[in-house]
Design a protein around this motif. Structure first.
Motif, PDB file in Angstrom:
ATOM      1  N   THR A 199       0.829  -1.198   0.000  1.00  0.00           N
ATOM      2  CA  THR A 199       0.000   0.000   0.000  1.00  0.00           C
ATOM      3  C   THR A 199       0.864   1.248   0.000  1.00  0.00           C
ATOM      4  N   GLY A 200       0.328   2.321  -0.608  1.00  0.00           N
ATOM      5  CA  GLY A 200       1.011   3.602  -0.596  1.00  0.00           C
ATOM      6  C   GLY A 200       0.954   4.254   0.773  1.00  0.00           C
ATOM      7  N   ALA A 201       1.708   5.321   0.920  1.00  0.00           N
ATOM      8  CA  ALA A 201       1.872   5.955   2.233  1.00  0.00           C
ATOM      9  C   ALA A 201       0.581   6.566   2.771  1.00  0.00           C
ATOM     10  N   SER A 202      -0.358   6.937   1.885  1.00  0.00           N
ATOM     11  CA  SER A 202      -1.590   7.597   2.348  1.00  0.00           C
ATOM     12  C   SER A 202      -2.828   6.784   1.985  1.00  0.00           C
ATOM     13  N   VAL A 203      -2.736   5.472   2.176  1.00  0.00           N
ATOM     14  CA  VAL A 203      -3.842   4.585   1.821  1.00  0.00           C
ATOM     15  C   VAL A 203      -4.332   3.825   3.058  1.00  0.00           C
ATOM     16  N   PRO A 204      -5.421   4.312   3.697  1.00  0.00           N
ATOM     17  CA  PRO A 204      -5.994   3.557   4.812  1.00  0.00           C
ATOM     18  C   PRO A 204      -7.078   2.574   4.376  1.00  0.00           C
ATOM     19  N   GLU A 205      -7.502   2.665   3.100  1.00  0.00           N
ATOM     20  CA  GLU A 205      -8.659   1.892   2.648  1.00  0.00           C
ATOM     21  C   GLU A 205      -8.392   0.398   2.522  1.00  0.00           C
ATOM     22  N   PHE A 206      -7.165   0.013   2.245  1.00  0.00           N
ATOM     23  CA  PHE A 206      -6.845  -1.383   1.978  1.00  0.00           C
ATOM     24  C   PHE A 206      -5.646  -1.839   2.784  1.00  0.00           C
ATOM     25  N   ASP A 207      -5.604  -3.157   3.030  1.00  0.00           N
ATOM     26  CA  ASP A 207      -4.474  -3.786   3.690  1.00  0.00           C
ATOM     27  C   ASP A 207      -3.868  -4.836   2.771  1.00  0.00           C
ATOM     28  N   VAL A 208      -2.626  -5.181   3.032  1.00  0.00           N
ATOM     29  CA  VAL A 208      -1.979  -6.237   2.263  1.00  0.00           C
ATOM     30  C   VAL A 208      -2.796  -7.523   2.390  1.00  0.00           C
ATOM     31  N   GLY A 209      -3.037  -8.150   1.258  1.00  0.00           N
ATOM     32  CA  GLY A 209      -3.817  -9.379   1.228  1.00  0.00           C
ATOM     33  C   GLY A 209      -5.265  -9.195   0.851  1.00  0.00           C
ATOM     34  N   ASP A 210      -5.773  -7.964   0.884  1.00  0.00           N
ATOM     35  CA  ASP A 210      -7.165  -7.722   0.493  1.00  0.00           C
ATOM     36  C   ASP A 210      -7.373  -8.091  -0.971  1.00  0.00           C
ATOM     37  N   GLU A 211      -8.523  -8.678  -1.257  1.00  0.00           N
ATOM     38  CA  GLU A 211      -8.897  -9.011  -2.629  1.00  0.00           C
ATOM     39  C   GLU A 211      -9.668  -7.836  -3.224  1.00  0.00           C
ATOM     40  N   VAL A 212      -9.217  -7.371  -4.388  1.00  0.00           N
ATOM     41  CA  VAL A 212      -9.777  -6.153  -4.974  1.00  0.00           C
ATOM     42  C   VAL A 212     -10.083  -6.349  -6.457  1.00  0.00           C
ATOM     43  N   ILE A 213     -10.946  -5.457  -6.960  1.00  0.00           N
ATOM     44  CA  ILE A 213     -11.174  -5.330  -8.396  1.00  0.00           C
ATOM     45  C   ILE A 213     -10.942  -3.878  -8.768  1.00  0.00           C
ATOM     46  N   GLY A 214     -10.654  -3.622 -10.043  1.00  0.00           N
ATOM     47  CA  GLY A 214     -10.425  -2.244 -10.430  1.00  0.00           C
ATOM     48  C   GLY A 214     -10.546  -1.992 -11.915  1.00  0.00           C
ATOM     49  N   TYR A 215     -10.964  -0.768 -12.226  1.00  0.00           N
ATOM     50  CA  TYR A 215     -10.909  -0.226 -13.584  1.00  0.00           C
ATOM     51  C   TYR A 215      -9.754   0.761 -13.558  1.00  0.00           C
ATOM     52  N   VAL A 216      -8.557   0.252 -13.855  1.00  0.00           N
ATOM     53  CA  VAL A 216      -7.317   1.000 -13.608  1.00  0.00           C
ATOM     54  C   VAL A 216      -6.925   1.762 -14.869  1.00  0.00           C
ATOM     55  N   ARG A 217      -7.601   2.897 -15.068  1.00  0.00           N
ATOM     56  CA  ARG A 217      -7.318   3.728 -16.237  1.00  0.00           C
ATOM     57  C   ARG A 217      -6.625   5.009 -15.821  1.00  0.00           C
ATOM     58  N   GLU A 218      -5.466   5.267 -16.422  1.00  0.00           N
ATOM     59  CA  GLU A 218      -4.784   6.543 -16.270  1.00  0.00           C
ATOM     60  C   GLU A 218      -5.196   7.458 -17.424  1.00  0.00           C
ATOM     61  N   ASP A 219      -4.673   8.675 -17.432  1.00  0.00           N
ATOM     62  CA  ASP A 219      -4.941   9.598 -18.526  1.00  0.00           C
ATOM     63  C   ASP A 219      -3.879   9.490 -19.615  1.00  0.00           C
ATOM     64  N   LEU A 220      -3.152   8.395 -19.597  1.00  0.00           N
ATOM     65  CA  LEU A 220      -2.203   8.063 -20.660  1.00  0.00           C
ATOM     66  C   LEU A 220      -2.074   6.547 -20.693  1.00  0.00           C
ATOM     67  N   LEU A 221      -1.423   6.050 -21.731  1.00  0.00           N
ATOM     68  CA  LEU A 221      -1.205   4.611 -21.862  1.00  0.00           C
ATOM     69  C   LEU A 221       0.210   4.296 -21.393  1.00  0.00           C
ATOM     70  N   ARG A 222       0.308   3.484 -20.338  1.00  0.00           N
ATOM     71  CA  ARG A 222       1.630   3.198 -19.779  1.00  0.00           C
ATOM     72  C   ARG A 222       1.597   1.884 -18.996  1.00  0.00           C
ATOM     73  N   HIS A 223       1.119   1.921 -17.740  1.00  0.00           N
ATOM     74  CA  HIS A 223       1.142   0.749 -16.871  1.00  0.00           C
ATOM     75  C   HIS A 223      -0.250   0.132 -16.795  1.00  0.00           C
ATOM     76  N   GLY A 224      -0.493  -0.911 -17.583  1.00  0.00           N
ATOM     77  CA  GLY A 224      -1.781  -1.580 -17.581  1.00  0.00           C
ATOM     78  C   GLY A 224      -1.788  -2.846 -16.748  1.00  0.00           C
ATOM     79  N   THR A 225      -2.840  -3.640 -16.941  1.00  0.00           N
ATOM     80  CA  THR A 225      -3.109  -4.760 -16.041  1.00  0.00           C
ATOM     81  C   THR A 225      -2.681  -6.123 -16.574  1.00  0.00           C
ATOM     82  N   PHE A 226      -2.178  -6.199 -17.800  1.00  0.00           N
ATOM     83  CA  PHE A 226      -1.707  -7.487 -18.314  1.00  0.00           C
ATOM     84  C   PHE A 226      -0.256  -7.698 -17.889  1.00  0.00           C
ATOM     85  N   ALA A 227      -0.102  -7.870 -16.581  1.00  0.00           N
ATOM     86  CA  ALA A 227       1.213  -7.996 -15.958  1.00  0.00           C
ATOM     87  C   ALA A 227       1.043  -8.653 -14.601  1.00  0.00           C
TER      88      ALA A 227
END
Length: 311
Positions: free
Chosen positions: A74-102
């Protein structure tokens, strides 16, 4: 980490499988260990450069916006999640760079929600983009509610199938276009199926002589032109495929990341009001084959890329 990437725009052959550096995790993000990533039409459209006028590409680009996985850091200012939590996401940035096929993706918390407990990682990966698209079109662009008759184009696809289920939950009658081999599937979801293609307008009018109250178009072109003719007085039209919809008095919708909407979809999945049909899965190294299948445009439900859950 293992990842899929491309160093130039082009067909599926530009996708490379190999090692890339693990992404950095900013203060408002978490590092997600990817278990599954769904394929969406926008993935190959980005890969071929169709979105270059609006999204800069920082090569090599890792494609993919949908993800299901576990929090690895987790990042330094993230209280919402803990290591091990199962999550889903629509991880879109405003550019094409780091996607989810990794193996890992750095995901801003604004793009994430907790994974529905009753869905597999493969099913859960197919929920964010398609689910958010359907939810935002129905609630914001069309305002579909009790007593409405809604026409959904490509109703057996990823967005369409969730839109059918949501609209039925909202109290609407749903007519859905699909090829004949998907008609029984649409009936199971609660829609009245019609075959797309020549004569579509007549087939829809036979079911709704006075016209339909709202239309969700995910095809564009001729289907969009025909759609405008099928609206009842005061009917609403929205397209996720063709900006030309605005010339017909409708709205063009490009889905946005929204944590509240994504949590609501997760709740609806856990309540078994909506489900995700996974048509086929591919291992990460065969992502190019998954893109090829997506580009054929005839898949019922979602195509999903899977990764080994072992670290």
């Amino acid at each position: 980490m293992k990842a899929i990437s491309y160093r130039r725009y082009g067909g599926p052959e530009v996708l490379e499988y190999g090692e890339l550096p693990e992404p950095k995790v900013g203060p408002d993000a978490v590092l997600v260990r990817v278990r599954a990533a769904a394929v969406n039409p926008v993935d190959w459209k980005c890969r071929e450069g169709y979105l270059d006028p609006v999204l800069d590409a920082v090569f090599p680009v890792v494609p993919g916006w949908d993800v299901a996985g576990t929090v690895a850091r987790t990042g330094a200012s993230v209280p919402e999640f803990d290591v091990g939590d199962e999550v889903i996401g629509y991880v879109r940035e405003d550019l094409l760079r780091h996607g989810t096929f990794a193996e890992y993706v750095a995901a801003p918390v604004r793009t994430l929600a907790r994974k529905p407990r009753n869905l597999s990682f493969e099913e859960a990966a197919g929920l964010p983009l398609a689910g958010l698209t359907a939810y935002q079109v129905l609630t914001q662009a069309l305002g579909v509610g009790h007593g409405d008759t809604l026409l959904v184009h490509a109703a057996a696809g990823g967005v369409g199938s969730i839109a059918v289920q949501l609209a039925r939950h909202f109290g609407a009658r749903v007519i859905g276009t699909a090829s004949e081999h998907s008609h029984e599937h649409l009936r199971d979801l609660g829609a009245e199926p019609v075959t797309y293609g020549e004569g579509l307008a007549e087939r829809v009018r036979a079911l709704a002589p006075g016209g339909v109250d709202a239309i969700l178009d995910s095809v564009g072109g001729e289907a969009l032109t025909v759609s405008a003719e099928l609206l009842a007085d005061g009917g609403r039209l929205a397209s996720i495929a063709d900006p030309a919809v605005t010339a017909l008095g409708g709205r063009y919708v490009f889905v946005r990341p929204n944590t509240a909407d994504l949590y609501r979809l997760s709740e609806l999945a856990e309540e078994e009001i909506i489900s995700v049909h996974v048509a086929r899965t591919f291992p990460l190294e065969r992502t190019a084959d998954a893109h090829r299948l997506s580009q054929e445009g005839h898949t019922r439900g979602k195509i999903v890329v899977t990764l080994d859950g072992e670290d």
